[in-house]
Design an enzyme around this catalytic site. Structure first.
Site, PDB file in Angstrom:
ATOM      1  N   GLN A   1      -4.796  -5.850   6.892  1.00 49.66           N
ATOM      2  CA  GLN A   1      -6.113  -5.820   6.327  1.00 49.66           C
ATOM      3  C   GLN A   1      -5.801  -7.662   7.126  1.00 49.66           C
ATOM      4  OE1 GLN A   1      -8.081  -5.412   4.107  1.00 49.66           O
ATOM      5  NE2 GLN A   1      -7.279  -2.859   3.935  1.00 49.66           N
TER       6      GLN A   1
ATOM      7  N   LYS B   1     -11.038  -0.810  10.536  1.00 50.46           N
ATOM      8  CA  LYS B   1     -11.172  -2.478   9.194  1.00 50.46           C
ATOM      9  C   LYS B   1     -11.505  -3.145  10.036  1.00 50.46           C
ATOM     10  CE  LYS B   1      -7.676  -0.452   6.527  1.00 50.46           C
ATOM     11  NZ  LYS B   1      -8.402  -0.328   4.326  1.00 50.46           N
TER      12      LYS B   1
ATOM     13  N   CYS C   1      -4.316   2.707  -3.630  1.00 48.99           N
ATOM     14  CA  CYS C   1      -2.765   3.148  -3.180  1.00 48.99           C
ATOM     15  C   CYS C   1      -2.371   2.392  -3.002  1.00 48.99           C
ATOM     16  CB  CYS C   1      -3.792   3.054  -2.063  1.00 48.99           C
ATOM     17  SG  CYS C   1      -4.716   4.725  -1.342  1.00 48.99           S
TER      18      CYS C   1
ATOM     19  N   HIS D   1       0.992  -1.063   0.170  1.00 52.30           N
ATOM     20  CA  HIS D   1       0.055  -0.259  -0.690  1.00 52.30           C
ATOM     21  C   HIS D   1       0.790   1.506   0.127  1.00 52.30           C
ATOM     22  CE1 HIS D   1      -3.115   2.894   1.787  1.00 52.30           C
ATOM     23  NE2 HIS D   1      -3.940   2.063   1.618  1.00 52.30           N
TER      24      HIS D   1
ATOM     25  N   ASP E   1       2.689  -4.169   7.900  1.00 54.02           N
ATOM     26  CA  ASP E   1       1.702  -3.801   8.249  1.00 54.02           C
ATOM     27  C   ASP E   1       0.902  -4.880   8.164  1.00 54.02           C
ATOM     28  OD1 ASP E   1      -0.664  -2.613   6.885  1.00 54.02           O
ATOM     29  OD2 ASP E   1       0.317  -2.100   5.074  1.00 54.02           O
TER      30      ASP E   1
END
Length: 400
Positions: free
Chosen positions: A202, A225, A359, A122, A199
């Site tokens: 997700q 999220k 993104c 991202h 990261d």
């Protein structure tokens, strides 16, 4: 029992109509809807416990502080960190990565030192490092992606040299749904004495996270999220690393003593939390985590996996469709139809999907497309909604 009807009742927005049709919400990778318990918890705190945290000796401030720090402990349990001192509240994954980029590069990197990221990142895990590259002259190196949408770990191993200082990589791709072999990546990096930033934006909503088992040095995720409020996120960092890094911002809350000659900083994690925190949102995030754990993260993962597999099976029957990866995220294009046209027409059918580059423009270039349509799943989605999506795509395809 995973009672989808009871679950959906916790999210009143799912019962509304868009353009006279029932809402089908498949934009969960961008942000999830919020259950009533999260909204009620935040409303209750505003109504009954609203006061600035940590600084006040009065009753409301003490009560608000207790809720705020209880939220930190809730997060610690959720990711299985060793100490609450390793849990830093941020505005989201983006700020967490920027924090590490700024503080790590300032204290641990010199000109021509290198950081490794991947081809499927991202922008939030690309641009902060590019800004540091312009400022400090560091170099960003990239793990290539293979044609099966997995990272090339052999090439990754070849990227290490005596100037490598950090690896920063996504746990799960927000475009492809690819679950990267993060334990193997971390082990490889640590074998080269290089720390790893993950990261987890997700991954945290969809699978069990154990930062001690992973042995990652940093891990970031966002509340919005995972059924929590916007504007709140978490940076986990190993205590030894957070101790080494300088503050990201200066101001109130993060100081020990200030004089005109010198300032000393507060202990962890407050050294990285300048200013008034969003203590209402931290309480909301803790409530969202409790909601997830009440349902069971493994139950959620199983439900979402069943949905995504069903969706992929149904989509493969659509003439001209091109699927990219698959998981809790399904990205696709249909023939020569522009992704924006598909998304716009699906919207008129009440179906919310994401279109564009998500993104991740370097990844789009690797895929050879300008953008895709992305359907992303959450714990409240159903097979009937998948059927509506597939029928909608077929209808749009016929129009072209």
């Amino acid at each position: 029992m995973y009672d989808i009807n009871n679950i959906r009742a916790d999210f009143p927005i799912l019962g509304r109509e868009v353009y006279g049709r029932p809402l089908v919400y498949f934009d969960n990778a961008a942000t999830t809807q919020k259950p009533l318990c999260v909204l009620d918890a935040m409303r209750d705190e505003y109504l009954n416990v609203n006061a600035n945290v940590h600084r006040g000796v009065h009753y409301l401030s003490q009560q608000a502080t207790d809720l705020h720090e209880a939220a930190r402990e809730r997060v610690r349990q959720f990711v299985n960190a060793r100490k609450t001192e390793e849990i830093v509240f941020t505005r989201g994954t983006t700020e967490a990565i920027n924090l590490v980029a700024a503080s790590f590069c300032e204290s641990c990197m010199k000109e021509d030192d290198e950081i490794i990221v991947s081809e499927m990142e991202h922008h939030s895990n690309i641009v902060p490092w590019q800004l540091q590259a312009e400022k400090k002259g560091i170099k960003v190196r990239v793990i290539p992606m293979k044609d099966d949408y997995s990272l090339d770990l052999e090439a990754f191993e070849q990227l290490f040299n005596e100037r490598t200082r950090l690896v920063s990589v996504t746990h799960v791709s927000n475009v492809l749904g690819t679950v990267n072999p993060i334990s193997q990546i971390i082990e490889l990096a640590h074998r080269n004495s290089v720390p790893v930033m993950v990261d987890g934006a997700q991954s945290a909503p969809h699978q069990r996270i154990d930062v001690q088992a992973l042995d990652c040095d940093f891990f970031a995720f966002s509340g919005h999220k995972m059924y929590g409020p916007t504007g709140i996120g978490v940076l986990y960092g190993k205590e030894e690393w957070l101790d080494r890094l300088p503050p990201y911002q200066g101001g109130g809350e993060m100081i020990d003593r200030v004089t005109w000659e010198h300032t000393t900083f507060e202990r962890l994690p407050f050294k990285f939390e300048a200013g008034t925190p969003d203590y209402i949102a931290t309480h909301g995030l803790a409530t969202a985590i409790s909601y997830i754990e009440q349902l069971g993260i493994d139950n959620i993962a199983a439900h979402e996996h069943e949905l995504s597999q069903y969706c992929i099976e149904q989509m493969r029957q659509i003439e001209g469709i091109k699927l990219y990866g698959g998981g809790a995220v399904v990205s696709f294009n249909v023939g020569d139809i522009h992704h924006l046209d598909i998304g716009t027409l699906l919207d008129r059918l009440g179906i919310a999907v994401r279109t564009g580059h998500h993104c991740a423009q370097p990844l789009m270039a690797r895929l050879g497309v300008q953008g895709t349509v992305r359907a992303s799943f959450a714990l409240y989605n159903t097979k009937e909604e998948v059927d509506a999506l597939v029928a909608g795509i077929k209808r749009v395809a016929k129009m072209f």
